[in-house]
Design a protein around this motif. Structure first.
Motif, PDB file in Angstrom:
ATOM      1  N   PHE A  24       0.829  -1.187   0.000  1.00 38.25           N
ATOM      2  CA  PHE A  24       0.000   0.000   0.000  1.00 38.25           C
ATOM      3  C   PHE A  24       0.878   1.257   0.000  1.00 38.25           C
ATOM      4  CE2 PHE A  24      -2.186   3.315   2.448  1.00 38.25           C
ATOM      5  CZ  PHE A  24      -3.333   3.453   1.680  1.00 38.25           C
ATOM      6  N   THR A  25       0.614   2.162  -0.916  1.00 33.62           N
ATOM      7  CA  THR A  25       1.341   3.434  -0.907  1.00 33.62           C
ATOM      8  C   THR A  25       0.453   4.488  -0.253  1.00 33.62           C
ATOM      9  OG1 THR A  25       2.376   2.830  -2.990  1.00 33.62           O
ATOM     10  CG2 THR A  25       2.575   5.126  -2.322  1.00 33.62           C
ATOM     11  N   PRO A  26       0.873   4.983   0.906  1.00 34.94           N
ATOM     12  CA  PRO A  26       0.015   5.963   1.594  1.00 34.94           C
ATOM     13  C   PRO A  26      -0.135   7.240   0.772  1.00 34.94           C
ATOM     14  CG  PRO A  26       2.025   5.479   2.876  1.00 34.94           C
ATOM     15  CD  PRO A  26       2.109   4.692   1.630  1.00 34.94           C
ATOM     16  N   HIS A  27      -1.278   7.874   0.928  1.00 32.95           N
ATOM     17  CA  HIS A  27      -1.519   9.111   0.178  1.00 32.95           C
ATOM     18  C   HIS A  27      -0.810  10.288   0.817  1.00 32.95           C
ATOM     19  CE1 HIS A  27      -4.313   6.637  -1.862  1.00 32.95           C
ATOM     20  NE2 HIS A  27      -4.985   6.403  -0.748  1.00 32.95           N
ATOM     21  N   LYS A  28      -0.402  10.072   2.041  1.00 29.17           N
ATOM     22  CA  LYS A  28       0.251  11.162   2.759  1.00 29.17           C
ATOM     23  C   LYS A  28       1.485  10.559   3.414  1.00 29.17           C
ATOM     24  CE  LYS A  28      -1.219  12.509   6.795  1.00 29.17           C
ATOM     25  NZ  LYS A  28      -2.263  12.629   7.788  1.00 29.17           N
ATOM     26  N   LEU A  29       2.637  11.168   3.157  1.00 26.00           N
ATOM     27  CA  LEU A  29       3.863  10.630   3.748  1.00 26.00           C
ATOM     28  C   LEU A  29       4.424  11.653   4.726  1.00 26.00           C
ATOM     29  CD1 LEU A  29       4.938   9.169   0.408  1.00 26.00           C
ATOM     30  CD2 LEU A  29       4.919   7.806   2.486  1.00 26.00           C
ATOM     31  N   ILE A  30       4.118  11.420   5.994  1.00 29.84           N
ATOM     32  CA  ILE A  30       4.573  12.402   6.973  1.00 29.84           C
ATOM     33  C   ILE A  30       6.080  12.297   7.174  1.00 29.84           C
ATOM     34  CG2 ILE A  30       2.510  13.032   8.282  1.00 29.84           C
ATOM     35  CD1 ILE A  30       2.832  10.566   9.931  1.00 29.84           C
ATOM     36  N   PHE A  31       6.683  13.397   7.518  1.00 25.22           N
ATOM     37  CA  PHE A  31       8.139  13.537   7.778  1.00 25.22           C
ATOM     38  C   PHE A  31       8.988  13.395   6.521  1.00 25.22           C
ATOM     39  CE2 PHE A  31       6.286  11.231  11.476  1.00 25.22           C
ATOM     40  CZ  PHE A  31       6.170  12.344  12.292  1.00 25.22           C
ATOM     41  N   ARG A  32       8.382  13.348   5.374  1.00 25.66           N
ATOM     42  CA  ARG A  32       9.191  13.179   4.174  1.00 25.66           C
ATOM     43  C   ARG A  32       8.932  14.288   3.149  1.00 25.66           C
ATOM     44  NH1 ARG A  32      12.858  10.712   6.536  1.00 25.66           N
ATOM     45  NH2 ARG A  32      12.993   8.454   6.488  1.00 25.66           N
ATOM     46  N   GLU A  33       8.420  15.425   3.613  1.00 26.57           N
ATOM     47  CA  GLU A  33       8.138  16.528   2.683  1.00 26.57           C
ATOM     48  C   GLU A  33       9.409  16.961   1.954  1.00 26.57           C
ATOM     49  OE1 GLU A  33       7.147  16.516   5.812  1.00 26.57           O
ATOM     50  OE2 GLU A  33       4.954  16.573   5.745  1.00 26.57           O
ATOM     51  N   LYS A  34      10.489  17.049   2.702  1.00 24.54           N
ATOM     52  CA  LYS A  34      11.729  17.535   2.089  1.00 24.54           C
ATOM     53  C   LYS A  34      12.213  16.566   1.009  1.00 24.54           C
ATOM     54  CE  LYS A  34      16.523  18.657   2.717  1.00 24.54           C
ATOM     55  NZ  LYS A  34      16.907  17.675   1.689  1.00 24.54           N
ATOM     56  N   GLU A  40      11.038  15.789  -6.580  1.00 25.87           N
ATOM     57  CA  GLU A  40      10.313  16.606  -7.565  1.00 25.87           C
ATOM     58  C   GLU A  40      11.267  17.553  -8.286  1.00 25.87           C
ATOM     59  OE1 GLU A  40       6.036  16.848  -5.153  1.00 25.87           O
ATOM     60  OE2 GLU A  40       7.552  18.393  -4.861  1.00 25.87           O
ATOM     61  N   LYS A  41      12.121  18.180  -7.502  1.00 29.07           N
ATOM     62  CA  LYS A  41      13.087  19.120  -8.085  1.00 29.07           C
ATOM     63  C   LYS A  41      13.961  18.406  -9.098  1.00 29.07           C
ATOM     64  CE  LYS A  41      14.220  22.049  -4.380  1.00 29.07           C
ATOM     65  NZ  LYS A  41      15.163  21.984  -3.283  1.00 29.07           N
ATOM     66  N   SER A  42      14.387  17.214  -8.736  1.00 33.90           N
ATOM     67  CA  SER A  42      15.302  16.515  -9.623  1.00 33.90           C
ATOM     68  C   SER A  42      14.582  16.047 -10.894  1.00 33.90           C
ATOM     69  CB  SER A  42      15.990  15.399  -8.844  1.00 33.90           C
ATOM     70  OG  SER A  42      15.886  14.198  -9.502  1.00 33.90           O
ATOM     71  N   LEU A  43      13.267  15.865 -10.812  1.00 33.41           N
ATOM     72  CA  LEU A  43      12.514  15.449 -12.000  1.00 33.41           C
ATOM     73  C   LEU A  43      12.081  16.613 -12.886  1.00 33.41           C
ATOM     74  CD1 LEU A  43      10.131  12.559 -10.912  1.00 33.41           C
ATOM     75  CD2 LEU A  43      11.782  12.549 -12.766  1.00 33.41           C
ATOM     76  N   ALA A  44      12.096  17.814 -12.312  1.00 34.80           N
ATOM     77  CA  ALA A  44      11.551  18.967 -13.041  1.00 34.80           C
ATOM     78  C   ALA A  44      12.136  19.144 -14.445  1.00 34.80           C
ATOM     79  CB  ALA A  44      11.704  20.235 -12.205  1.00 34.80           C
ATOM     80  N   PRO A  45      13.471  19.093 -14.620  1.00 34.45           N
ATOM     81  CA  PRO A  45      13.995  19.278 -15.975  1.00 34.45           C
ATOM     82  C   PRO A  45      13.432  18.244 -16.949  1.00 34.45           C
ATOM     83  CG  PRO A  45      15.785  19.264 -14.364  1.00 34.45           C
ATOM     84  CD  PRO A  45      14.538  18.904 -13.626  1.00 34.45           C
ATOM     85  N   SER A  46      13.365  16.975 -16.520  1.00 34.47           N
ATOM     86  CA  SER A  46      12.845  15.930 -17.414  1.00 34.47           C
ATOM     87  C   SER A  46      11.424  16.244 -17.831  1.00 34.47           C
ATOM     88  CB  SER A  46      12.869  14.570 -16.719  1.00 34.47           C
ATOM     89  OG  SER A  46      14.136  14.302 -16.203  1.00 34.47           O
ATOM     90  N   LEU A  47      10.634  16.766 -16.900  1.00 31.28           N
ATOM     91  CA  LEU A  47       9.245  17.072 -17.218  1.00 31.28           C
ATOM     92  C   LEU A  47       9.159  18.196 -18.238  1.00 31.28           C
ATOM     93  CD1 LEU A  47       7.793  16.799 -13.623  1.00 31.28           C
ATOM     94  CD2 LEU A  47       7.519  15.175 -15.486  1.00 31.28           C
ATOM     95  N   CYS A  68       7.935   7.236  -1.298  1.00 31.11           N
ATOM     96  CA  CYS A  68       8.079   8.622  -1.762  1.00 31.11           C
ATOM     97  C   CYS A  68       8.205   8.680  -3.281  1.00 31.11           C
ATOM     98  CB  CYS A  68       9.301   9.282  -1.119  1.00 31.11           C
ATOM     99  SG  CYS A  68       9.031   9.691   0.609  1.00 31.11           S
ATOM    100  N   ILE A  69       8.999   7.783  -3.839  1.00 27.80           N
ATOM    101  CA  ILE A  69       9.160   7.767  -5.294  1.00 27.80           C
ATOM    102  C   ILE A  69       7.822   7.486  -5.975  1.00 27.80           C
ATOM    103  CG2 ILE A  69      10.040   6.319  -7.168  1.00 27.80           C
ATOM    104  CD1 ILE A  69      12.171   8.128  -6.442  1.00 27.80           C
ATOM    105  N   LYS A  70       7.107   6.500  -5.445  1.00 28.49           N
ATOM    106  CA  LYS A  70       5.818   6.155  -6.061  1.00 28.49           C
ATOM    107  C   LYS A  70       4.834   7.309  -5.931  1.00 28.49           C
ATOM    108  CE  LYS A  70       5.820   1.235  -6.330  1.00 28.49           C
ATOM    109  NZ  LYS A  70       5.352  -0.046  -5.796  1.00 28.49           N
ATOM    110  N   TYR A  71       4.913   7.986  -4.835  1.00 30.32           N
ATOM    111  CA  TYR A  71       4.061   9.153  -4.620  1.00 30.32           C
ATOM    112  C   TYR A  71       4.328  10.206  -5.709  1.00 30.32           C
ATOM    113  CZ  TYR A  71       2.162  13.256  -2.253  1.00 30.32           C
ATOM    114  OH  TYR A  71       1.469  14.397  -1.944  1.00 30.32           O
ATOM    115  N   VAL A  72       5.602  10.469  -5.941  1.00 28.74           N
ATOM    116  CA  VAL A  72       5.946  11.483  -6.957  1.00 28.74           C
ATOM    117  C   VAL A  72       5.552  10.994  -8.358  1.00 28.74           C
ATOM    118  CG1 VAL A  72       7.829  12.813  -8.008  1.00 28.74           C
ATOM    119  CG2 VAL A  72       7.804  12.425  -5.529  1.00 28.74           C
ATOM    120  N   ILE A  73       5.750   9.708  -8.623  1.00 30.11           N
ATOM    121  CA  ILE A  73       5.370   9.175  -9.938  1.00 30.11           C
ATOM    122  C   ILE A  73       3.871   9.370 -10.170  1.00 30.11           C
ATOM    123  CG2 ILE A  73       5.140   7.065 -11.334  1.00 30.11           C
ATOM    124  CD1 ILE A  73       7.778   6.104 -10.141  1.00 30.11           C
TER     125      ILE A  73
END
Ligand code: ADP
Ligand code: MG
Length: 408
Positions: A24-34, A40-47, A68-73
């Motif tokens: 299960f991938t939680p919809h909210k990942l506490i303590f991992r905002e940074k 996200e920052k590292s993916l921005a250029p690719s996007l 976290c990765i799955k969340y960003v995907i």
């Protein structure tokens, strides 16, 4: 004994088992905002259609990397008109260059992938697919350390960038192995580690909050007491801050309570569950060790277990083995499985790897005991270890998947 109709009846303990599953991938990942923000920052250029810098993510098991990765995907899937195409690859399953390439093709060109092409065909297909409209392929390689021919894989994927005029490939590597860097070929290292992101283990207070959050979704109201959550959080923090371990104990404790037809999950079930979960985790760790490390560990377990003629030290509670004798046993074991023993230099590396995994502990003997030697202690019951490793080392071989077509 509970009857079948009882078992099928609504659970008095669980409200939603799904949110407790390890998949299960939680919809909210506490303590991992940074960390999420860094990904996200590292993916921005690719996007935006540029080849970004490769990213390497590492940290111990259960630190939230995969989630976290799955969340960003998932987030990225919602972005329209991007040239980025993401492939998430679990390298525990896709553990060779061929399998990874095939998986990427399968994700984006499903009809092509099934036709049994060789690696060269796959490479060319992938290259022309990227080039046709300047795509950016983002290959997320989770548990990348499990790829057998990793240097080849990294070389192949990054070669695409020099072979094509437009578009490109960006890599995100993820590893649970903190010492992984030391094993990589320098070229792969400089490719993969263009940027890096560390996930620290969770503290007990963080694990408590993660559990609390999941309990409210997964369990019936007032079934799990706070004391139980504090205990599980503290136990897992000691074991390396692993959130998966926490959730496993919690779920098992719930199952035990249900079996006993308890109305609540008490400390008793939590303690029992902690023991059970620990055994499972150790099994997971062992089954993913490289073969020579398994054999070294088997040598340690055998020597600890047997009275034998080997000299060992004991303080009445623990047994300490001489490193040289373990090496000796390792060598004869490798002969038994028709493998060539690695040098003592490698052997010392294996020992420190096993120590990092928390399977053994080693001590310098100090002067007096045979000059200066290393002493080794097994951290788990030897009988159990021996049984497990026997299956791993001798029982498996035949289960190896049939090699796929791998033409060059
Ligand atoms: N910050 C968090 N908030 C909620 N759940 C989390 C968090 N971090 C990890 N988890 C849970 O712990 C489990 C293990 O996390 P995972 O992302 O698989 O760790 P890793 O990939 O680092 O081994 C997941 O099932 C996830 O549900
Ligand atoms: Mg993971």
């Amino acid at each position: 004994m509970r009857s079948l109709s009882d078992m099928l009846a609504d659970s008095k303990i669980f409200a939603n088992r799904e949110v407790l599953s390890p998949h299960f991938t939680p919809h909210k990942l506490i303590f991992r905002e940074k960390q999420i923000n860094d990904i996200e920052k590292s993916l921005a250029p690719s996007l935006k259609g540029d080849r970004g810098r490769n990213l390497f993510v590492y940290g111990k098991t259960g630190a939230g990397k995969t989630s976290c990765i799955k969340y960003v995907i998932e987030e990225v899937k919602g972005i329209p008109n991007t040239r980025a195409r993401i492939s998430y690859i679990n390298c525990r399953i896709y553990n060779s260059r061929f399998r990874v390439l095939n998986k990427i093709i399968g994700d984006h060109m499903p009809t092509y992938a099934k036709r049994g092409y060789g690696a060269v065909d796959l490479y060319e297909k992938l290259t022309s697919w990227i080039e046709e409209d300047n795509k950016i392929l983002v290959a997320v390689l989770d548990e990348v350390d499990l790829v057998k021919d990793l240097d080849d894989l990294i070389y192949t994927l990054t070669r695409i960038n020099s072979d094509i005029k437009a578009g490109g490939v960006t890599l995100i590597g993820i590893s649970n192995k903190v010492s992984f860097k030391d094993e990589l070929d320098p070229r792969s290292l400089s490719t993969l580690y263009e940027t890096e992101l560390v996930f620290a283990p969770y503290y007990a207070t963080e694990l408590y909050a993660i559990l609390k959050d999941r309990v409210s979704a997964g369990f019936k109201k007032d079934v799990v007491e706070d004391e139980v959550l504090h205990f599980i959080a503290a136990t897992s923090a000691k074991e390396g801050g692993d959130a998966r371990f926490s959730l496993k104990i919690l779920t098992k404790a719930g199952e035990l309570a249900e079996e006993k037809e308890n109305p609540k999950v008490t400390m008793k079930e939590a303690q029992e569950a902690a023991k059970l979960a620990e055994n499972e985790i150790v099994y997971d760790v062992i089954s993913t060790l490289p073969e020579h490390q398994k054999i070294v560990l088997y040598a340690v377990a055998m020597l600890t277990q047997s009275g034998g003629s080997y000299k060992k030290l004991t303080d009445g509670v623990d047994t300490y083995l001489f490193s040289g004798e373990v090496y000796h046993r390792y060598k004869s074991l490798t002969e038994g499985v028709h493998k060539e023993a690695k040098s003592e230099r490698w052997y010392r590396k294996y020992l420190s790897e096993l120590e990092m995994q928390g399977l053994i502990a080693s001590y310098e003997s100090g002067k007096g005991i045979r000059g200066h030697t290393k002493l080794i202690k097994l951290l788990y019951p030897p009988k159990k270890m021996c049984d497990l490793l026997e299956k791993e080392i001798f029982g498996k071989g035949t289960e190896e998947p049939v090699p796929e077509k791998e033409a060059e």
